[in-house]
Structure formats: C-alpha cells, structure tokens
Design a protein around this motif. Sequence first.
Motif, short mmCIF file in Angstrom:
data_model
loop_
_atom_site.label_atom_id
_atom_site.label_comp_id
_atom_site.label_asym_id
_atom_site.label_seq_id
_atom_site.Cartn_x
_atom_site.Cartn_y
_atom_site.Cartn_z
N ASN A 146 5.76 -7.41 10.37
CA ASN A 146 5.31 -8.04 11.61
C ASN A 146 6.20 -9.25 11.89
O ASN A 146 5.76 -10.41 11.79
N ASP A 147 7.46 -8.97 12.21
CA ASP A 147 8.42 -10.04 12.51
C ASP A 147 9.39 -9.54 13.56
O ASP A 147 9.25 -8.44 14.10
N GLU A 148 10.39 -10.35 13.85
CA GLU A 148 11.35 -10.04 14.91
C GLU A 148 12.02 -8.69 14.68
O GLU A 148 12.15 -7.87 15.60
N GLY B 211 6.41 -11.25 3.55
CA GLY B 211 6.48 -12.41 2.66
C GLY B 211 5.37 -12.48 1.63
O GLY B 211 5.23 -13.51 0.96
N LEU B 212 4.59 -11.42 1.46
CA LEU B 212 3.53 -11.42 0.47
C LEU B 212 4.09 -11.13 -0.92
O LEU B 212 5.13 -10.48 -1.05
N SER B 213 3.39 -11.56 -1.94
CA SER B 213 3.83 -11.27 -3.31
C SER B 213 3.38 -9.88 -3.75
O SER B 213 3.97 -9.30 -4.67
N LEU C 199 8.89 3.58 7.31
CA LEU C 199 8.78 2.23 6.75
C LEU C 199 9.94 1.38 7.24
O LEU C 199 11.11 1.70 6.99
N ILE C 200 9.61 0.28 7.93
CA ILE C 200 10.61 -0.67 8.39
C ILE C 200 10.43 -1.93 7.56
O ILE C 200 9.50 -2.71 7.77
N ALA C 201 11.34 -2.15 6.59
CA ALA C 201 11.11 -3.19 5.58
C ALA C 201 12.41 -3.80 5.11
O ALA C 201 13.50 -3.35 5.48
N PHE C 202 12.28 -4.85 4.28
CA PHE C 202 13.40 -5.41 3.55
C PHE C 202 13.38 -4.85 2.13
O PHE C 202 12.74 -3.82 1.88
N ASP C 203 14.05 -5.51 1.20
CA ASP C 203 14.16 -4.92 -0.14
C ASP C 203 12.94 -5.18 -1.03
O ASP C 203 12.36 -4.23 -1.57
N ALA D 257 10.14 -2.31 -2.07
CA ALA D 257 9.97 -1.90 -3.47
C ALA D 257 8.50 -1.98 -3.88
O ALA D 257 7.97 -1.07 -4.54
N ASN D 258 7.82 -3.05 -3.49
CA ASN D 258 6.41 -3.20 -3.84
C ASN D 258 5.56 -2.14 -3.14
O ASN D 258 4.67 -1.53 -3.75
N ILE D 259 5.84 -1.90 -1.89
CA ILE D 259 5.09 -0.91 -1.12
C ILE D 259 5.28 0.49 -1.69
O ILE D 259 4.32 1.24 -1.89
N LEU D 260 6.51 0.86 -1.98
CA LEU D 260 6.80 2.20 -2.50
C LEU D 260 6.20 2.39 -3.90
O LEU D 260 5.75 3.49 -4.23
N ALA D 261 6.21 1.34 -4.70
CA ALA D 261 5.63 1.44 -6.04
C ALA D 261 4.13 1.72 -5.96
O ALA D 261 3.58 2.53 -6.72
#
Length: 421
Positions: A193-195, A224-226, A249-253, A257-261
């Motif tokens: 939920n960002d630009e 930005g969540l842990s 999935l539209i994400a950073f690294d 990684a956390n989501i896919l795990a």
Amino acid sequence: MSDWLKLSPASLALLLIGLVVGFPLGYVTSTALSPQSTSAPQAGQAREYQIGFTLPLSGELSSIGKIWEKVVYLALDDLNNEVKAYGFNVTFKPVILDDGTQDDKALANVQSFAQMGIKVVIGPAASSQVKAVKSFADANHIVIISPSSTAPTLAIPNDFIFRTVGSDAKQAKALATLAYTQGARTVVVFHRNDEYGNAFADFFTRYFSQFNNTKVYDLPYQAGLSDYTSEVNALASKVQSTGADSVVLIAFDTDAANILAHAAGNSVLSSVRWFLSEGPHGAQELLSPTIGQFAQKARLLGTRPLFVHNPLYDEFAKKLKEKYGVEPTVFCDTLYDAVQLAGWAILRAGKYDGDAIRAALVEVAKHYYGPSGWTMFDENGDKAFQDYGVWAIVKTDQGYQFMDVGMVQGDSVIFTTTPYR
C-alpha cells in the motif's frame, strides 16, 4: 528497404555496439567539452567530480541494495578508465549514503548532497522515495537518476527526475499478459500500500480486465512490517471466498520473502498460481528451500525489465561475477547505465551545474547503448524503450536460483526454457 534495415539482428547489434563504443569521444568532445571550451579540463589539469548515491543498504531493499553498491564501484571503475582513455584528466568519485529504504532518509541524503555541492544523485530506489525527494531536487536543480523507480504517477515532464527504467504502466501490461496466457482468470492482487504497489496494481487491473472472462480483486497490505502472518491469513481468506485461481504479488524483497514463506505453509495459497513483479527478483531470501519448494508447487513466475539478447548485459554480468562474486539482480543493469550517463552528461555539460547537466543528460542518452539497451528518455524523463523478461526460481545442483526463462512480446509470452516440469 535501406541497407540499414537489411542488416541481420546480429549484425545490427554489433553495429550498435560499435556506435556506442565510439560515442563518447566523437560526441562529447565535439560539443561542450571541445579543447577550446574554457569550462573543460585542460591537458594536465586534473578535475574531480562527485556523484551522490542514495542506496538501500538496509531496510526492505537491502538484499539487492548491497549488490547495487558493488555495481556502483564497477560502473565507476569502467567510467573512469573510459574517460582517461579518451584523454580527459577527470575522475568521478562516489559519495554513498544509506537511506534504509525510507522516504525521510532519502530526502535527508539528497539534502546532505546539496550541502556538499553535489548536483547529480543516483537513486533512490523506491518510487515513494523518489516522490519524497522530488520537490527538493526540482527547487535546488539537482539531477536525480533512479535506476528502479517505476511508478507511473512519477512520469512527469520538465522536472529534474530521470529514470533509466520504463514505468510500470508498461510492466503491468506484461505481467497481465503473462498471468492470462498461463491460465489465470480470477486473480487477487496482493500489493504494497504505497506509491509503487498501488499504481502497479491499478494498471495491472486495468490491463487484465481487458481479457475475456477475467475477475480481479484488490488487497493492499501495509508495507514495512516485521512479519506478515495476519496479512497472509487475510489473503488466504480472500482467495478462498472469491474462488481465485491465482495471486499476483507486488512486493519488495524482504516483505516478499516473509509473505512467500508463510504462504508455503498455507494449503489454500499453495494450491493456486503465483505471479510476481520485479521487486523481489535477486533477493537471496527467496532462494531458501521453503520458498524454492513453494515456487515449484505454485509454478511461480515473474516479470522484470530486461533487454533480451544483449551481449553487453552478458559482458557486464560476467565482470560483476568475476570482480565481486555476485550475479546481477533486478535493476543492476539500469544502475550501471545510470552511472555512465551521469558521468558523460557532466562532461558534455562542460560545467558542474544542474541545469546544464539535465540538458546534457537528455542528449547523451540518445547516443548511449549499454547493458540495459538503449537509454534514451521519453518526454517524462523515463526510459523510452523497455522490454520485459520472465523469471522463475528453479532448482539446480547448487540449490535454488533465479533464472530468466522467457520474454513478453506484445500479447504473447515466449519461453526460452521450461522452468517447471
């Protein structure tokens, strides 16, 4: 048909490379930095120019940011060797600051560069960061060259923001084409939920909805969540309630990684196809056995900006591996080219001035062809011509690895290898 158009692709590529190799001396010295130019470094007169770099050496993009730092040093070595080969007694020096993948730190870095008198900054990485520095850069005439910001909302003419990559308006179409041709019909777009994430999701929905018999459901998540346990549970519920057959999935690294795990341990999310943006490509966290096995089961595929069949990219990748022992990740090629463009634009401008460098950058880009292909800018200061490759996570004798497996061309996907059997 002209003789130019009769050339084979291989011959044309070699000719283009020859043009580029011959570009800097003939083009730069014939313009602003001719020997008669009073602003040009004269024979025996050494000059040093600083280029600022605001890089994500920590934070959500740190996995690829640490590789980018190595690309910066490689690119500057090549640039300095090249300008000396052409007789310029000039050295380009990097000033590298970590922005932690945070908007406020990116702005603070650019403000620090301004206090140092630096007029050219490469980075920041994320579109939200570019948005954060834009007003200050425009007001202070500081040229910003981002190798990785892709949000279409930042495609604005006549500012000081340049991007050596195409906007996500184009990549969203490529990803929609990939998903549809692979059988996706009902999709949940799970995005930051960002630009970057919001704009990408909007354009993906627009393009995917143009295909027959398709449905798209939007599900943003806080970046930005842990840990993303709750968000992944919400995704599973969304997939189940809508009957979706795929997740985009539209994400950073680190968030990817956390989501896919977590998704790997969820029976609902393990039973659908997964398609990813370029953001997580190259992150070593995605090559864990847990995510690697999940990628095989979900037949995970992604898109990324990539100039396909470019021998200069292959040469660049080889040098990076030999010198630093790393493989190029997403946007390494556009970062390398950003460094080259910045250096030659400073030389062509004839003075270390933001307005002069901005004007020179546009002209230099028209004549420079590098690892990312042609670098000329469109009217918004974004890369005018951009191809998109298809990537996967494949199992090899050395473990799980990223592999480019095809390309998107128009409404078709061409696979060069079979990623999952």
